[in-house]
Design a protein around this motif. Structure first.
Motif, PDB file in Angstrom:
ATOM      1  N   SER A 125      40.860  39.471  20.611  1.00  0.00           N
ATOM      2  CA  SER A 125      42.371  39.683  20.142  1.00  0.00           C
ATOM      3  C   SER A 125      42.950  40.813  21.294  1.00  0.00           C
ATOM      4  CB  SER A 125      42.553  40.031  18.957  1.00  0.00           C
ATOM      5  OG  SER A 125      43.972  40.652  18.433  1.00  0.00           O
ATOM      6  N   ALA A 126      42.104  41.951  21.527  1.00  0.00           N
ATOM      7  CA  ALA A 126      42.529  42.786  22.533  1.00  0.00           C
ATOM      8  C   ALA A 126      42.626  42.313  23.864  1.00  0.00           C
ATOM      9  CB  ALA A 126      41.597  44.122  22.625  1.00  0.00           C
ATOM     10  N   LEU A 127      41.733  41.430  24.293  1.00  0.00           N
ATOM     11  CA  LEU A 127      41.967  40.850  25.549  1.00  0.00           C
ATOM     12  C   LEU A 127      43.157  39.641  25.820  1.00  0.00           C
ATOM     13  CD1 LEU A 127      37.982  39.849  26.331  1.00  0.00           C
ATOM     14  CD2 LEU A 127      39.532  41.215  27.626  1.00  0.00           C
ATOM     15  N   GLN A 128      43.360  39.240  24.580  1.00  0.00           N
ATOM     16  CA  GLN A 128      44.445  38.094  24.483  1.00  0.00           C
ATOM     17  C   GLN A 128      45.841  39.280  24.917  1.00  0.00           C
ATOM     18  OE1 GLN A 128      43.780  36.203  20.931  1.00  0.00           O
ATOM     19  NE2 GLN A 128      43.001  34.574  21.909  1.00  0.00           N
ATOM     20  N   GLN A 129      46.050  40.440  24.241  1.00  0.00           N
ATOM     21  CA  GLN A 129      47.134  41.136  24.179  1.00  0.00           C
ATOM     22  C   GLN A 129      47.095  41.489  25.529  1.00  0.00           C
ATOM     23  OE1 GLN A 129      49.205  42.789  21.989  1.00  0.00           O
ATOM     24  NE2 GLN A 129      48.835  41.203  20.477  1.00  0.00           N
ATOM     25  N   GLN A 130      45.914  41.722  26.128  1.00  0.00           N
ATOM     26  CA  GLN A 130      46.093  42.289  27.767  1.00  0.00           C
ATOM     27  C   GLN A 130      46.568  41.252  28.634  1.00  0.00           C
ATOM     28  OE1 GLN A 130      42.320  44.024  29.217  1.00  0.00           O
ATOM     29  NE2 GLN A 130      43.438  45.052  30.965  1.00  0.00           N
ATOM     30  N   VAL A 131      45.950  40.108  28.514  1.00  0.00           N
ATOM     31  CA  VAL A 131      46.269  38.900  29.269  1.00  0.00           C
ATOM     32  C   VAL A 131      48.004  38.736  28.951  1.00  0.00           C
ATOM     33  CG1 VAL A 131      46.303  36.262  29.396  1.00  0.00           C
ATOM     34  CG2 VAL A 131      44.102  37.740  29.270  1.00  0.00           C
ATOM     35  N   GLN A 132      48.517  38.794  27.942  1.00  0.00           N
ATOM     36  CA  GLN A 132      49.934  38.462  27.774  1.00  0.00           C
ATOM     37  C   GLN A 132      50.767  39.812  28.491  1.00  0.00           C
ATOM     38  OE1 GLN A 132      50.446  38.319  23.529  1.00  0.00           O
ATOM     39  NE2 GLN A 132      49.864  36.341  23.365  1.00  0.00           N
ATOM     40  N   ALA A 133      50.172  40.967  28.253  1.00  0.00           N
ATOM     41  CA  ALA A 133      50.991  42.099  29.067  1.00  0.00           C
ATOM     42  C   ALA A 133      50.787  41.854  30.460  1.00  0.00           C
ATOM     43  CB  ALA A 133      50.235  43.272  28.580  1.00  0.00           C
TER      44      ALA A 133
END
Lengths: 224, 193
Positions: A125-133
């Protein structure tokens, strides 16, 4: 889904390449200790048999993957998955992929022990957030580059000397400035350049922002 | 739920044992969803799940169960790489995006440096004092009202560090905390050493 599977397999191949050295090293370490089939590894049991206090047979399912020099690896896997489950999961996989399977189980067990509530799901989940940002920021910067290039194109249109004054006025919003000075007889020498205003760094944003976000979100649905 | 007379939870049903009133599984594995416990049992084992839940405060057990189910599904779907495949894929994506962002930011710096000599070539601009230059910039902003509105959004995104409100979930604070906790260990830890 099939496209994600292809990417997934690519990554799997990369991981496998990286992991190849590990089984070789393991084989090197184990080889001098091994005897004829059925002989017990009485000198050094593997990390699993050491922890579980049992005899390490030649056919031990753990010994190729859990070196006695790294007892913490098996300890974490044992705590999260249990020895019998690990054994079953390794047996279900082709032998050529068991080293990768063992390593991924160790990784997941460590993440689970570090975060007992969210485990790997939290990391994903944290990595997905980072990708989106990062995607949003990249879109914004690229849009700003486009705006600068468009302004450069406009600036070239008012460069010709015969329409200099008129072009300047046509760019709009200059009527409040004092009356234009008389044309100088000789052009002045250029002075040192001033750095651009900091506010220019946040000058532009794409008007299609929402649409692009929609596209970005769909890309991150890895398990969708 | 639980106790004599009512139906046992999914775990007690699968394991064929009595579902006591204080069964630790009962709140999270209802009898109408047997697959959930079956898959968690296969990957983690019932006793391990029980221990993990007991070590957690009660208000966090539901989240823990959901993440265990998620990971068990991933492991069963891919017995070799499990969740590590997804994590690896996402880490690669982050790396690529960071490189692309660095290239784009370098390009915009070059453009900004190139723009300055162009301004100097207009002797009208040279005739203006600093206040007039500032006024000119403001007029340019007025001419781009829509862009200016977008500026605000972009500024917010920049000031918030990495997150934009458009992407934040209702638990955005939790997500940010998770990211802070997770990012450094993941970067420091090499998967295969």
């Amino acid at each position: 889904m099939s496209r994600e599977r292809e990417r997934f397999e690519e990554i799997g191949k990369k991981i496998k390449r990286e992991a190849d050295a590990w089984p070789h090293q393991m084989a090197g370490i184990r080889r001098p200790m091994s005897g004829p089939p059925g002989t017990l590894n009485t000198i050094t049991p593997c990390a699993a048999c050491k922890l579980l206090r049992r005899r390490c047979a030649q056919e031990c399912p753990f010994s190729p993957y859990f070196s006695p020099h790294e007892p913490h690896k098996f300890a974490s896997v044992h705590k999260v998955f249990g020895a019998s489950n690990v054994s079953k999961m390794l047996m279900e996989v082709p032998e050529s992929q068991r080293a990768d399977a063992a390593n991924s189980l160790v990784y997941e067990a460590n993440v689970r022990l570090r975060d007992p509530v969210y485990g790997c799901m939290g990391a994903i989940s944290a990595l997905q957030q980072q990708v989106q940002a990062l995607q949003a920021e990249l879109t914004a910067v690229r849009s700003e580059i486009l705006k600068y290039k468009q302004r450069e194109a406009v600036a070239t249109l008012i460069v010709p000397s015969n329409s200099q004054v008129a072009g300047f006025h046509n760019s709009g919003g200059v009527s409040v400035i004092a009356p234009p000075p008389q044309r100088p007889t000789t052009p002045p020498q250029p002075t040192t350049a001033h750095p651009p205003s900091p506010s220019s760094c946040v000058f532009s944003q794409p008007t299609t922002r929402d649409l692009e976000y929609g596209n970005i979100e769909s890309e991150n649905n890895y398990f969708g | 739920m639980g106790g004599p007379g009512s139906s046992p939870c999914a775990s007690c049903k699968l394991l064929r044992r009595r579902c006591a009133k204080d069964c630790i599984f009962a709140p999270y594995f209802p009898p109408d969803d047997p697959h959930k416990f079956a898959i968690v049992h296969k990957v983690f084992g019932a006793s391990n799940v029980s221990k993990m839940l007991q070590e957690l405060p009660v208000h966090q057990r539901a989240d823990a169960v959901n993440s265990l189910v998620f990971e068990a599904n991933a492991r069963v779907r891919d017995p070799v790489y499990g969740c590590v495949g997804a994590i690896s894929y996402l880490q690669n994506q982050v790396s690529q995006l960071q490189m692309q962002l660095a290239v784009a930011q370098a390009e915009i710096l070059c453009i900004q440096m190139q723009n300055e000599p162009t301004l100097q070539s207009h002797h009208q601009v040279l005739e203006l004092d600093q206040d007039h230059k500032a006024l000119l910039l403001n007029n340019n902003n007025i001419n781009n009202c829509n862009t200016n509105n977008n500026n605000n959004n972009f500024g917010y995104a920049m000031s918030s560090g990495q997150f934009n409100s458009n992407f934040a979930s209702p638990s955005s604070i939790m997500q940010m905390q998770m990211q802070m906790q997770m990012q450094d260990p993941l970067k420091q830890e090499s998967l295969w050493t």
